[in-house]
Design a protein around this motif. Sequence first.
Motif: not given
Length: 123
Positions: A38-52
């Motif tokens: 799949q296309p990557p998700r980028a940016g730590r802030d976006a990764l944190v929000e996705g995990e939340r």
Amino acid sequence: MPTRERVAAFVAMVESNRHVEAIEAFYHPHASMQENQQPPRAGRDALVEGERRMLARNRVHTHPADVILVDGDRSVVRWRFEFTPHEGGPTLLLEELALQRWEGDRIVEEQFFYDPVQMRPPG
């Protein structure tokens, strides 16, 4: 390039189900994550929000990692997670390999490899 101790500290934090904190502590601000092809998700802030968001939907149990490989700026972790929806429903067991590229002591790229059939409810 990470030390084996740094990778072990990351794994220990994830194993303690501190997933958001692990991203905040171990990922570079411009890090990316990618599920299979799949296309990557980028940016730590976006990764944190996705995990939340994922944790808001599921209770997660992380099994101890039984394979941790470190070679230069790359590491591989074999993970097993159980996801139980807060709203009810079957628990899903996901087994995956996470291939990580590090810059210094931070993960900058991570790609997960798993069989997507595992994401379907059993039955």
